[in-house]
Scaffold this active site. Structure first.
Site, PDB file in Angstrom:
ATOM      1  N   LEU A  43       0.866  -1.384  -0.053  1.00  0.00           N
ATOM      2  CA  LEU A  43       0.078   0.010  -0.108  1.00  0.00           C
ATOM      3  C   LEU A  43       0.748   1.426  -0.189  1.00  0.00           C
ATOM      4  CD1 LEU A  43      -2.908  -0.803   2.472  1.00  0.00           C
ATOM      5  CD2 LEU A  43      -2.692  -1.364   0.287  1.00  0.00           C
ATOM      6  N   HIS A  47      -3.435   4.104  -2.205  1.00  0.00           N
ATOM      7  CA  HIS A  47      -4.416   3.319  -1.633  1.00  0.00           C
ATOM      8  C   HIS A  47      -5.130   3.924  -0.664  1.00  0.00           C
ATOM      9  CE1 HIS A  47      -1.743   0.109  -3.311  1.00  0.00           C
ATOM     10  NE2 HIS A  47      -2.748  -0.173  -3.931  1.00  0.00           N
ATOM     11  N   GLN A  71      -4.326 -12.563 -12.701  1.00  0.00           N
ATOM     12  CA  GLN A  71      -4.263 -11.519 -13.387  1.00  0.00           C
ATOM     13  C   GLN A  71      -2.620 -11.289 -13.932  1.00  0.00           C
ATOM     14  OE1 GLN A  71      -5.792  -8.696 -10.287  1.00  0.00           O
ATOM     15  NE2 GLN A  71      -4.468  -7.314 -11.164  1.00  0.00           N
ATOM     16  N   ASP A 161      -4.976   3.070 -13.297  1.00  0.00           N
ATOM     17  CA  ASP A 161      -5.388   2.030 -14.137  1.00  0.00           C
ATOM     18  C   ASP A 161      -6.729   2.339 -14.935  1.00  0.00           C
ATOM     19  OD1 ASP A 161      -3.432   0.011 -13.028  1.00  0.00           O
ATOM     20  OD2 ASP A 161      -4.111   0.728 -11.110  1.00  0.00           O
TER      21      ASP A 161
HETATM   22  O1  PAF Z   1      -5.478  -2.511  -8.994  1.00  0.00           O
HETATM   23  C1  PAF Z   1      -5.314  -3.612  -8.277  1.00  0.00           C
HETATM   24  O2  PAF Z   1      -4.685  -3.411  -7.424  1.00  0.00           O
HETATM   25  C2  PAF Z   1      -5.933  -4.797  -8.813  1.00  0.00           C
HETATM   26  O3  PAF Z   1      -5.894  -5.045 -10.100  1.00  0.00           O
HETATM   27  C3  PAF Z   1      -7.281  -5.311  -8.093  1.00  0.00           C
HETATM   28  C4  PAF Z   1      -8.241  -4.342  -8.554  1.00  0.00           C
HETATM   29  C5  PAF Z   1      -6.961  -5.331  -6.741  1.00  0.00           C
HETATM   30  C6  PAF Z   1      -7.707  -6.629  -8.555  1.00  0.00           C
HETATM   31  O4  PAF Z   1      -6.781  -7.718  -8.027  1.00  0.00           O
END
Ligand code: PAF
Length: 287
Positions: A43, A47, A71, A161
């Protein structure tokens, strides 16, 4: 926010599965508004800005920390992803109405997982979708499952993002989940570098080198009132290449569909991805 709930919600808690988390939330009654901040940990202030906003707008905030294997299209990227769980918990423990949930893979992806992949179309074919095959299907899957298990009122995502934000909105639309998806502005350091967990893997010199990213985005924004999009992008690539990073993509797309735009007559976003050494960084600017 209900005053009764505020009084009760005084202790910071960490949960390691959804069942206990849901029990805890249920305890405070059905009227409770739940803000969800999904994270992969490591973090930073970006965040924390999401958590702060979620904490103002909801009775309780759930921050999930889960490094989602689905992912990562590249196993070495998954291995290198920074993990700072103790510092993360310490950072969050100052909030009164925040709980942390650190689920296991089997909780997030149970055997009876009912998720059926959504159709992402262009969103998964360009920019991040093109260069990270499987990434957005993995993001859509994990966020879907977190939404289904936790049932938040609202969920908060950083607009660094930007394409991910569009993907999540599309997933919610297609799956009819009842959650408000909120995008929060990118948090930058004093020189303009977008905060990212991946910056933990940069040394001081690289942090300085990486400023070419925001400089290039600002260069583009400033030139667009004098030149056509394609000319500006060509000039911007020359400008970018004077720095030390390696460009992966730089393009201007419609902020919702992510289709390429040739004229700035709709809400557009300029997106960039580049390698700083081994570290892949992304950023964008709304035009
Ligand atoms: O942006 C991120 O940290 C990740 O892609 C998420 C949204 C937590 C999904 O794993």
């Amino acid at each position: 926010m209900s005053p009764i709930i505020t009084r009760k919600m005084d202790a910071f808690r960490t949960f390691y599965d959804f069942i206990q988390l849901k029990e805890h939330i249920k305890h405070f009654g059905a009227q409770l508004t739940v803000g969800l901040v999904p994270t992969m940990g490591a973090l930073h202030q970006g965040h924390i800005a999401l958590v702060e906003r979620a904490a103002i707008e909801n009775d309780i905030v759930v921050v999930t920390i889960f490094v989602n294997p689905k992912q990562f299209n590249n196993s070495s990227d998954l291995k290198k992803y920074p993990r700072t769980i103790e510092t993360d918990i310490a950072l969050l423990s100052r909030f009164n109405n925040v709980v942390v949930c650190i689920p296991e893979v089997n909780d997030v992806y149970p055997e009876n997982d009912s998720y059926s992949p959504i159709k992402l179309g262009v969103l998964d074919e360009v920019l991040e979708g093109r260069y990270r095959p499987g990434h957005f299907p993995g993001v859509a899957h994990v966020v879907h499952n977190l939404f289904s298990f936790i049932e938040p009122t609202s969920a908060y995502f950083g607009l660094k993002d930007y394409q991910q934000f569009a993907v999540i909105n599309e997933m919610v639309k297609q799956t009819n989940l009842e959650v408000k998806v909120e995008g929060c502005n990118t948090v930058r350091d004093k020189n303009g570098l977008a905060l990212s967990s991946r910056n933990f893997n940069l040394n001081e010199e690289q942090i300085n080198d990486a400023l070419i990213i925001i400089d290039t985005l600002r260069f583009i924004k400033n030139k667009l009132d004098q030149f056509e999009i394609d000319d500006v992008l060509e000039q911007a690539k020359v400008f970018f290449n004077k720095g030390k990073l390696t460009l992966e993509y730089l393009d201007i797309v419609d902020a919702q569909s992510f289709k390429r735009v040739t004229h700035l007559n709709q809400k557009s976003v300029c997106c960039i991805a580049a390698f700083c050494g081994e570290v892949r960084l992304i950023d964008n600017i709304l035009l």
